[in-house]
Design a protein around this motif. Structure first.
Motif, short mmCIF file in Angstrom:
data_model
loop_
_atom_site.label_atom_id
_atom_site.label_comp_id
_atom_site.label_asym_id
_atom_site.label_seq_id
_atom_site.Cartn_x
_atom_site.Cartn_y
_atom_site.Cartn_z
N GLU A 1 0.64 -1.15 -0.01
CA GLU A 1 0.07 -0.11 -0.16
C GLU A 1 0.85 1.20 0.09
N ALA A 2 2.00 1.19 0.59
CA ALA A 2 2.95 2.46 0.75
C ALA A 2 3.46 2.69 -0.59
N ARG A 3 3.97 1.39 -1.48
CA ARG A 3 4.47 1.84 -2.59
C ARG A 3 3.46 2.52 -3.62
N SER A 4 1.95 1.99 -3.28
CA SER A 4 1.04 2.59 -4.37
C SER A 4 0.77 3.93 -4.13
N ALA A 5 1.03 4.51 -2.60
CA ALA A 5 0.99 5.74 -2.20
C ALA A 5 1.94 6.59 -2.60
N CYS A 6 3.17 6.06 -2.66
CA CYS A 6 4.40 7.00 -3.13
C CYS A 6 4.21 8.06 -4.14
#
Length: 411
Positions: free
Chosen positions: A337-342
């Motif tokens: 999810e963090a990668r998607s929000a980067c």
């Protein structure tokens, strides 16, 4: 002296391991006559002891003691191998890592110069040296971690004949000399973190310049991966070392305080007598009377009253609403999810919003997942700010999170 053949080096080490081990255990070196006698007794090969003795020197397995010619010891590299495999690493102060950081800073500036000059050859040579220095830092960090943990284990086991005060002094010096100073190097604004960000930026600039050179692109990607690994390794080694050392420090501090208190009381009794402690007044002798259940009329009446009691039906368990249910992301799901929000400008702020109603320990654990993830880049930015968790307020430097350029986008 000629350069030794590496195959002959390991062959000699294997054939005469017993002799090398005896030299390592001797610590103070071994006389030449004793060493030759040992070679005669232990060697099962046809070569003479004199020839083997000469080969051990020429291939840099042994060397004379300083200012002596009749006594010999292991060379530093062979002694380090024994220490590594026997888990007897020597402690090194955090200052030992500073020259490597200075060297990396110099190499980073040189790499930027070659990039500006579009010199692919210069960049390639610079990456080889940078890789070597990075691995030296990782090896030093791991060795120091194992050395500290070995000493902590020895003190915890109590095999050495040290008094309580001596053990407390040893662990206290271990913290002051080897553990705590490292925090100043790897903290958010420390030399290690600043150099990491600077070198990563330089490597990124080089990748943008040499996009048409696949070989150089692979080398740059490999160096960035090494850089991420050594950063994660140094931080992890520090956390483990500090946790174990502090745990033993607290235990030894309590033992030392108890010993000091007991010594003070004994000294008082010796000079003023036991009456000075006032134990007779402070420690009254208690008395009690045993009564059975059936002798207690109040309890008997209560038990009769409880006969035939039927408890009411329990209240139904309410289904949690969407607002009540906290987010339960696992480690992999959180990183995805963090990668998607980067790019994420503030990792802690993003976690507070993403993990609503989560406890501070759980948010800190998720924060650590992001910092140690090999697929995410984290950079400390800005000044310290506060994060409100209701009854708890955390203070931290905002961390920017982004994805490696060569990482595939999440599906």
């Amino acid at each position: 002296m000629s350069t030794p053949d590496i195959r002959a080096f390991f062959r000699l080490a294997h054939q005469h391991f017993g002799t090398l081990e005896a030299l390592f255990n001797a610590r103070g070196g071994v006389r030449e006559a004793e060493l030759r006698s040992h070679l005669d007794e232990s060697s099962s090969h046809t070569a003479s002891a004199s020839y083997v003795f000469q080969q051990l020197q020429s291939h840099r397995l042994i060397e004379p003691l300083p200012e002596e010619t009749a006594s010999f010891e292991l060379t530093p590299q062979v002694r380090d191998l024994f220490r590594t495999f026997r888990r007897e690493q020597a402690l090194s102060t955090p200052r030992a890592i500073q020259p490597y950081l200075d060297r990396l800073q110099e190499l980073s500036a040189r790499l930027r110069h070659h990039t500006e000059q579009s010199s692919g050859t210069g960049v390639h040579r610079g990456l080889e040296v940078i890789d070597t220095e990075i691995e030296k830092i990782r090896t030093l960090s791991r060795s120091n971690r194992e050395a500290v943990l070995n000493r902590v284990t020895e003190l915890r086991a109590g095999t050495a004949t040290h008094s309580v005060r001596e053990r407390f002094a040893i662990i206290n010096n271990l913290l002051e000399d080897y553990v705590t100073p490292l925090q100043n190097i790897i903290q958010s604004r420390g030399a290690f973190e600043q150099l990491f960000s600077q070198l990563r930026k330089t490597l990124g600039e080089a990748r943008s310049v040499f996009t048409d050179d696949p070989s150089l692109a692979r080398d740059l990607k490999s160096t960035r991966a090494r850089l991420r690994r050594v950063r994660q390794s140094v931080v992890e080694n520090f956390e483990v070392t500090r946790r174990e050392a502090m745990r033993l420090y607290e235990q030894q501090k309590v033992n030392s305080d108890i010993l000091e208190g007991a010594s003070s009381l004994l000294n008082r009794v010796h000079h003023e007598g036991p009456e000075s402690l006032g134990l007779v007044d402070e420690m009254k002798l208690g008395s009690f009377t045993m009564r059975t259940v059936f002798q207690n009329e109040g309890l008997r009446a209560y038990l009769h009253k409880m006969v035939g009691y039927e408890p009411p039906d329990p209240d139904p368990i309410q289904e949690p609403t969407a607002m009540q249910a906290p987010s339960l992301l696992g480690k992999e799901a959180l990183v995805t999810e963090a990668r998607s929000a980067c790019p994420i400008p503030d990792a802690m702020g993003w976690l507070v919003e993403t993990l609503e109603q989560a406890s501070p320990p759980r948010v800190l654990r998720a924060y650590r997942y992001l910092l140690q993830s090999p697929v995410l880049n984290t950079t400390f930015r800005g000044t310290r700010r506060e994060y409100d968790f209701g009854a708890t307020v955390l203070t931290a430097v905002p961390v920017q999170v982004d994805v490696e350029d060569d990482e595939p986008a999440p599906s």
